[in-house]
Design an enzyme around this catalytic site. Structure first.
Site, mmCIF file in Angstrom:
data_model
loop_
_atom_site.group_PDB
_atom_site.id
_atom_site.type_symbol
_atom_site.label_atom_id
_atom_site.label_comp_id
_atom_site.label_asym_id
_atom_site.label_seq_id
_atom_site.Cartn_x
_atom_site.Cartn_y
_atom_site.Cartn_z
ATOM 1 N N SER A 82 0.842 -1.196 0.000
ATOM 2 C CA SER A 82 0.000 0.000 0.000
ATOM 3 C C SER A 82 0.879 1.248 0.000
ATOM 4 C CB SER A 82 -0.889 0.016 1.247
ATOM 5 O OG SER A 82 -1.384 1.321 1.460
ATOM 6 N N MET A 92 -9.200 7.886 -0.012
ATOM 7 C CA MET A 92 -10.042 8.240 1.146
ATOM 8 C C MET A 92 -10.578 9.654 0.965
ATOM 9 S SD MET A 92 -7.709 6.866 4.284
ATOM 10 C CE MET A 92 -6.704 5.385 4.160
ATOM 11 N N GLY A 148 -8.992 3.514 7.223
ATOM 12 C CA GLY A 148 -8.736 4.937 7.451
ATOM 13 C C GLY A 148 -7.278 5.270 7.685
ATOM 14 N N PHE A 149 -6.547 4.346 8.297
ATOM 15 C CA PHE A 149 -5.161 4.662 8.662
ATOM 16 C C PHE A 149 -4.269 3.437 8.532
ATOM 17 C CE2 PHE A 149 -8.023 7.465 10.885
ATOM 18 C CZ PHE A 149 -7.486 8.723 10.604
ATOM 19 N N GLY A 150 -3.018 3.681 8.168
ATOM 20 C CA GLY A 150 -2.019 2.617 8.169
ATOM 21 C C GLY A 150 -1.465 2.417 9.568
ATOM 22 N N GLY A 151 -0.714 1.340 9.731
ATOM 23 C CA GLY A 151 0.004 1.124 10.985
ATOM 24 C C GLY A 151 -0.818 0.642 12.159
ATOM 25 N N GLY A 169 -4.654 -4.482 6.323
ATOM 26 C CA GLY A 169 -4.555 -3.855 7.633
ATOM 27 C C GLY A 169 -3.804 -4.718 8.626
ATOM 28 N N GLY A 170 -2.670 -4.232 9.080
ATOM 29 C CA GLY A 170 -1.922 -4.945 10.109
ATOM 30 C C GLY A 170 -1.249 -6.216 9.625
ATOM 31 N N GLY A 198 1.253 -2.133 4.111
ATOM 32 C CA GLY A 198 1.769 -0.775 3.996
ATOM 33 C C GLY A 198 3.041 -0.627 4.784
ATOM 34 N N SER A 199 2.898 -0.512 6.099
ATOM 35 C CA SER A 199 4.078 -0.281 6.939
ATOM 36 C C SER A 199 5.051 -1.456 6.907
ATOM 37 C CB SER A 199 3.659 0.054 8.376
ATOM 38 O OG SER A 199 2.527 -0.664 8.765
HETATM 39 C C1 DX5 Z 1 -6.181 1.329 5.778
HETATM 40 C C2 DX5 Z 1 -5.745 1.053 4.382
HETATM 41 C C3 DX5 Z 1 -4.625 0.107 4.267
HETATM 42 C C4 DX5 Z 1 -3.353 0.563 4.938
HETATM 43 C C5 DX5 Z 1 -2.676 -0.642 5.501
HETATM 44 O O1 DX5 Z 1 -7.447 1.871 5.768
HETATM 45 O O2 DX5 Z 1 -6.819 0.511 3.626
HETATM 46 O O3 DX5 Z 1 -4.380 -0.260 2.923
HETATM 47 O O4 DX5 Z 1 -2.463 1.214 4.084
HETATM 48 O O5 DX5 Z 1 -1.571 -0.237 6.220
HETATM 49 P P1 DX5 Z 1 -0.800 -1.240 7.187
HETATM 50 O O6 DX5 Z 1 -0.306 -2.382 6.342
HETATM 51 O O7 DX5 Z 1 0.283 -0.403 7.735
HETATM 52 O O8 DX5 Z 1 -1.783 -1.695 8.226
#
Ligand code: DX5
Ligand code: ZN
Length: 225
Positions: A13, A40, A145-148, A179-180, A200-201
């Site tokens: 991501s 988003m 909504g958020f990464g990490g 996610g995660g 993502g992270s």
């Molecule tokens: C969250 C996003 C994810 C996010 C995942 O709403 O849809 O795609 O980037 O990030 P990580 O892998 O860090 O949880």
């Protein structure tokens, strides 16, 4: 009947990438199966990222196919425009769609794979009869909504039930989790039946995103047995 081997896809991501240097960031993940693009709108989720003009430009320069994850309101109106941009797959949230079957058909008619996403607390059962309309089911493993954020193990039974339903009906639908996802949680998600992993992270947070992709792919493949 033995099930065909699942392909393990790693879709990084770019939410965790450097938004000022997107082209260079894309080059760092050229061994990925696709790039996951989080859109988003600060309405469907309490965060704001990028919209159609930027996604269109990413599509022009990306070394790998685009997998758009639309976390936006009024998605029935917007999603077809992302398919028109030539993206490989377009995923809408069922909670934001008035007519998910119509929308999935429209995405396919415009040449994109149709993906449908469920928030962690959205049950999969009401949608099992429409699986054949989809190429991918995205089961969110964090609140979007958020990464990490930390992986929600409470979503694992839903992944198992979705995988059982897909195998039971013989449709060809990928299960994506988002996610995660880390080198630790990917095993649990893969064993439950997911085969497309967004990270993502766990990719962009590493010194070598390309090596992180290979390592996640090996873990996922191992879990498939
Ligand atoms: C969250 C996003 C994810 C996010 C995942 O709403 O849809 O795609 O980037 O990030 P990580 O892998 O860090 O949880
Ligand atoms: Zn996402």
């Amino acid at each position: 009947m033995s099930r065909p081997p699942l392909a393990c896809c790693i879709n990084p991501s770019i939410l965790s990438a450097d938004f000022v240097n997107l082209q260079a960031e894309l080059a760092r993940i050229s061994n990925a199966d696709a790039v996951h693009v989080d859109v988003m709108d600060n309405r469907f989720v309490p965060n704001l990222t990028i919209g159609l003009p930027v996604v269109e430009r990413i599509q022009q320069v990306s070394p790998v196919p685009l997998d758009a994850h639309l976390m936006i309101a009024e998605v029935d109106r917007w999603a077809p425009l992302y398919a028109d941009a030539g993206l490989d797959s377009v995923t809408f949230h069922v909670e934001a769609s008035d007519a998910p079957i119509k929308l999935a058909r429209e995405l396919r008619a415009r040449g994109a794979k149709a993906g449908m996403a469920l928030r962690p607390a959205t049950a999969v059962e009401p949608y099992l009869d429409m699986l054949e309309e989809l190429d991918m089911l995205l089961i969110m493993t964090v609140e979007p909504g958020f990464g990490g954020q930390a992986f929600l193990d409470v979503t694992l039974p839903k992944i198992r039930r979705a995988r059982a339903a897909i195998e039971g009906s013989g449709v060809n639908v990928a299960i994506q989790v988002d996610g995660g996802i880390t080198e630790e949680t990917i095993t649990r998600a893969a064993e439950a039946g997911a085969n497309v992993f967004v990270a993502g992270s766990a990719v962009y947070g590493k010194a070598s995103p390309a090596e992180a992709i290979e390592s996640l792919r090996a873990k996922g493949q191992l879990a498939f047995g």
